[in-house]
Write an enzyme that holds these catalytic residues in place. Structure first.
Site, short mmCIF file in Angstrom:
data_model
loop_
_atom_site.label_atom_id
_atom_site.label_comp_id
_atom_site.label_asym_id
_atom_site.label_seq_id
_atom_site.Cartn_x
_atom_site.Cartn_y
_atom_site.Cartn_z
N ARG A 63 0.98 -1.05 0.09
CA ARG A 63 0.09 0.06 -0.04
C ARG A 63 0.91 1.39 0.11
O ARG A 63 0.41 2.10 -0.74
CB ARG A 63 -0.76 -0.02 1.18
CG ARG A 63 -1.80 1.09 1.34
CD ARG A 63 -3.25 1.17 2.14
NE ARG A 63 -3.87 1.99 2.18
CZ ARG A 63 -4.19 2.99 3.27
NH1 ARG A 63 -3.47 2.71 4.46
NH2 ARG A 63 -4.97 3.93 3.25
N HIS A 67 0.68 4.01 -2.78
CA HIS A 67 0.56 5.71 -2.61
C HIS A 67 1.85 6.36 -2.81
O HIS A 67 1.57 7.55 -3.41
CB HIS A 67 0.55 5.75 -1.09
CG HIS A 67 -1.06 5.62 -0.61
ND1 HIS A 67 -1.60 6.35 0.53
CD2 HIS A 67 -1.87 4.52 -0.67
CE1 HIS A 67 -2.87 5.82 0.62
NE2 HIS A 67 -3.11 4.77 -0.09
N GLY A 73 4.79 10.24 -8.70
CA GLY A 73 5.43 8.91 -9.34
C GLY A 73 6.17 8.17 -8.00
O GLY A 73 6.32 8.83 -7.05
N ASN A 96 -3.22 9.24 4.40
CA ASN A 96 -2.21 8.65 5.29
C ASN A 96 -2.39 7.90 6.50
O ASN A 96 -1.58 7.05 6.86
CB ASN A 96 -1.11 9.50 5.29
CG ASN A 96 -1.44 10.15 6.87
OD1 ASN A 96 -2.64 10.27 7.32
ND2 ASN A 96 -0.31 10.87 7.57
N HIS A 194 -6.48 -5.81 -2.46
CA HIS A 194 -7.14 -5.85 -1.26
C HIS A 194 -7.62 -7.29 -0.79
O HIS A 194 -8.41 -7.58 0.41
CB HIS A 194 -8.50 -5.04 -1.40
CG HIS A 194 -8.24 -3.41 -1.54
ND1 HIS A 194 -9.14 -2.75 -2.07
CD2 HIS A 194 -7.19 -2.78 -1.13
CE1 HIS A 194 -8.69 -1.37 -2.10
NE2 HIS A 194 -7.53 -1.48 -1.56
N THR A 195 -7.03 -8.24 -1.34
CA THR A 195 -7.33 -9.71 -0.64
C THR A 195 -6.25 -9.67 0.63
O THR A 195 -6.43 -10.68 1.25
CB THR A 195 -6.73 -10.71 -1.78
OG1 THR A 195 -6.92 -12.08 -1.17
CG2 THR A 195 -5.24 -10.56 -2.26
N ASP A 247 -10.77 -9.18 3.35
CA ASP A 247 -10.95 -10.55 2.82
C ASP A 247 -11.08 -11.29 3.98
O ASP A 247 -9.86 -12.02 4.43
CB ASP A 247 -9.93 -10.88 1.99
CG ASP A 247 -10.14 -12.66 1.40
OD1 ASP A 247 -11.17 -13.02 1.69
OD2 ASP A 247 -9.22 -12.92 0.92
C1 HEM Z 1 -8.44 1.40 -6.61
C2 HEM Z 1 -8.12 2.52 -5.72
C3 HEM Z 1 -7.94 2.21 -4.49
C4 HEM Z 1 -8.63 2.60 -3.32
C5 HEM Z 1 -9.78 3.64 -3.15
C6 HEM Z 1 -8.19 1.87 -2.14
C7 HEM Z 1 -8.51 2.54 -0.66
C8 HEM Z 1 -7.86 1.85 0.31
C9 HEM Z 1 -8.47 1.97 1.48
C10 HEM Z 1 -9.39 3.13 2.15
C11 HEM Z 1 -7.81 1.16 2.61
C12 HEM Z 1 -7.79 1.14 4.00
C13 HEM Z 1 -7.06 2.36 4.77
C14 HEM Z 1 -7.73 1.95 6.29
O1 HEM Z 1 -8.78 2.34 6.57
O2 HEM Z 1 -6.81 1.51 7.08
C15 HEM Z 1 -6.77 0.62 1.72
C16 HEM Z 1 -5.97 -0.67 2.29
C17 HEM Z 1 -5.16 -1.25 1.48
N1 HEM Z 1 -5.05 -0.99 0.01
FE1 HEM Z 1 -6.04 0.05 -1.29
N2 HEM Z 1 -7.06 1.06 -2.32
C18 HEM Z 1 -7.05 1.29 -3.83
C19 HEM Z 1 -6.09 0.47 -4.60
C20 HEM Z 1 -5.02 -0.23 -3.89
C21 HEM Z 1 -3.89 -0.72 -4.61
C22 HEM Z 1 -3.55 -0.45 -6.26
C23 HEM Z 1 -2.96 -1.52 -4.06
C24 HEM Z 1 -1.86 -1.99 -4.07
C25 HEM Z 1 -1.41 -2.51 -5.30
C26 HEM Z 1 -3.73 -1.48 -2.56
C27 HEM Z 1 -3.28 -2.19 -1.41
C28 HEM Z 1 -4.08 -1.77 -0.21
C29 HEM Z 1 -3.76 -2.63 0.89
C30 HEM Z 1 -2.76 -3.99 0.75
C31 HEM Z 1 -4.33 -2.43 2.06
C32 HEM Z 1 -4.46 -2.80 3.38
C33 HEM Z 1 -3.31 -2.15 3.98
C34 HEM Z 1 -3.07 -2.41 5.58
O3 HEM Z 1 -3.31 -3.57 6.15
O4 HEM Z 1 -2.55 -1.79 6.09
N3 HEM Z 1 -5.04 -0.66 -2.83
N4 HEM Z 1 -7.08 0.70 0.24
C1 LIG Z 2 2.09 8.33 9.98
C2 LIG Z 2 1.71 9.71 9.99
O1 LIG Z 2 2.49 10.65 9.71
N1 LIG Z 2 0.42 9.85 10.18
C3 LIG Z 2 -0.21 11.34 10.53
C4 LIG Z 2 -1.41 11.31 9.27
O2 LIG Z 2 -1.77 12.60 9.04
C5 LIG Z 2 -2.47 13.07 10.68
C6 LIG Z 2 -3.18 14.38 10.26
O3 LIG Z 2 -3.98 14.33 9.14
C7 LIG Z 2 -1.20 12.93 11.60
O4 LIG Z 2 -1.82 13.41 12.79
C8 LIG Z 2 -0.48 11.75 11.59
O5 LIG Z 2 0.58 11.82 12.31
#
Ligand code: HEM
Ligand SMILES: CC(=O)N[C@H]1CO[C@H](CO)[C@@H](O)[C@@H]1O
Ligand SMILES: *[C@@H]1O[C@H](CO)[C@@H](O)[C@H](O)[C@H]1NC(C)=O
Ligand SMILES: *[C@@H]1O[C@H](CO)[C@@H](O)[C@H](O)[C@H]1NC(C)=O
Ligand SMILES: *[C@@H]1O[C@H](CO)[C@@H](O)[C@H](O)[C@H]1NC(C)=O
Length: 327
Positions: A63, A67, A73, A96, A194-195, A247
């Site tokens: 992730r 980002h 880039g 973030n 997201h798996t 998942d």
């Molecule tokens: C298509 C657009 C995408 C959106 C809108 C999106 C949005 C999000 C959001 C909102 C979260 C959860 C954040 C949280 O509440 O902690 C998340 C988690 C995650 N995303 Fe995406 N994502 C997208 C595409 C991707 C892509 C392209 C990848 C990697 C190739 C990715 C990998 C992940 C992973 C692995 C997590 C879990 C992170 C963790 O466990 O800390 N996502 N994503």
């Molecule tokens: C990891 C990190 O820097 N998290 C920051 C994300 O942004 C919020 C404010 O929007 C900060 O409070 C966190 O420290």
């Protein structure tokens, strides 16, 4: 000061070499083979040592890489800390909130710096770590050509220009992916990440409790699943912090679980549900559900493509000494 014709000629040659050099500068497999031959092994070794004990970091790292690549880039801009003169870095922007894995990258960087100081970019270390850790949790392997250089700019405001949000619809997602040279196939494949990993009720609560501002539920979310989430997980709209598996039951295994959820209308974000909203993306989802093997091959290709987004090469950017700070 006058230049003799000879030194004029020298300047011209130097310029020509610089121009040709810049035009040739591109990512290549084994970019550090001579300059830091152990670099890729150090990453792999560190990943193999730690990811089996902390598999959830694989999700965090891929992730972070995503980002990074979608904002200015793949230049490690996401890793930079805010400073007094730049109080709001990418890290400090809203999406973030839940990024993780910074210390993991910093640690690998320090090991590589000890081996060959000032040679290997943070952007490459992040890209390699994401690949190796996904492979370590049973996902595919892909080639990571190296030679990325690190950016010097990281602004919170840039995040909103490029990064897809969980509330985006399919046309917005396709536009944002298109802006960085990725297509509908890449959108479906990369969403497949997201798996693994987790989210928080904050990213889902409006779908459960206040979808259109009328205290309603998103009709595109399976209602039995929504009821379950409301009963056992996100028990009220004000719960922002409870953790949800995207998942369920398989958050540390890279498999077809995400697509299985999506077709049951159990994808957690609107951006997941959106994949069923266009006939193109819907049929790509259905296609990938047919074969893990094919999904892996295609996912690997999309990851390699994502890793090339607007990379800095040659003499652009710099090689950071510490991933959280510009030199
Ligand atoms: C298509 C657009 C995408 C959106 C809108 C999106 C949005 C999000 C959001 C909102 C979260 C959860 C954040 C949280 O509440 O902690 C998340 C988690 C995650 N995303 Fe995406 N994502 C997208 C595409 C991707 C892509 C392209 C990848 C990697 C190739 C990715 C990998 C992940 C992973 C692995 C997590 C879990 C992170 C963790 O466990 O800390 N996502 N994503
Ligand atoms: C990891 C990190 O820097 N998290 C920051 C994300 O942004 C919020 C404010 O929007 C900060 O409070 C966190 O420290
Ligand atoms: C960067 O900032 C984070 C907080 O956002 C902090 O936890 C971390 O220690 C900082 N990194 C360094 C290397 O100073
Ligand atoms: C998608 O969202 C954008 C931005 O919010 C909006 O302008 C557009 O009309 C939406 N498209 C569809 C098909 O809903
Ligand atoms: C629901 O959304 C509306 C419109 O955005 C907002 O005014 C209202 O305060 C929200 N209700 C709750 C309980 O959050």
């Amino acid at each position: 000061m006058k230049m003799g014709s000879q030194s004029c000629f020298k300047v011209l040659i130097i310029c020509l070499i610089a121009i040709i050099g810049a035009a040739n500068a591109q990512l290549q497999l084994g970019f550090y083979a001579k300059s830091c031959p152990k670099a890729e092994k150090i990453v792999l070794k560190y990943v193999h040592k730690h990811i089996p004990n902390a598999p959830s970091l694989a999700a965090a790292l891929i992730r972070l890489h995503f980002h990074d690549c979608f904002v200015r880039g793949c230049d490690a801009s996401v890793l930079l800390n805010a400073t007094q003169s730049n109080p709001q870095a990418e890290k400090n922007s809203f999406p973030n909130l839940t990024l993780r894995g910074f210390e993991f990258i910093d640690k690998i960087k320090s090991l590589i710096e000890a081996e060959c100081p000032g040679v290997v970019s943070c952007a490459d270390i992040l890209t390699l770590s994401a690949r190796d850790s996904i492979h370590a949790v049973g996902g595919p392997f892909w080639n990571v050509p190296t030679g990325r250089r690190d950016g010097v700019r990281s602004k919170a405001a840039d995040v909103f220009l490029g990064l897809p949000a969980p509330f985006h619809n399919v046309s917005t997602l396709l536009t944002l992916f298109g802006n960085v040279g990725l297509d509908a196939n890449d959108l479906v494949l990369l969403s497949g990440a997201h798996t693994i990993g987790i989210t928080h009720c904050a990213s889902v609560s409006n779908r459960l409790y206040n979808f259109t501002g009328k205290l309603d539920q998103d009709p595109d979310l399976d209602s039995a699943y929504a009821k379950n989430l409301k009963t056992f997980k996100c028990k009220s709209i004000s719960d922002q912090t409870t953790v949800l598996e995207m998942d369920p039951g398989s958050r540390n295994t890279f498999d077809l679980g995400y697509y299985k959820q999506v077709v049951k209308r159990r994808g957690l974000f609107e951006s997941d549900a959106a994949l069923l909203k266009s006939s193109t993306t819907r049929s790509i989802v259905a296609q990938h559900l047919q074969s893990t093997k094919k999904f892996f091959v295609e996912f690997a290709k999309s990851m390699e493509k994502m890793g090339r987004i607007n990379v800095k090469v040659g003499t652009e950017g710099e090689i950071r000494k510490h991933c959280a700070f510009v030199n």
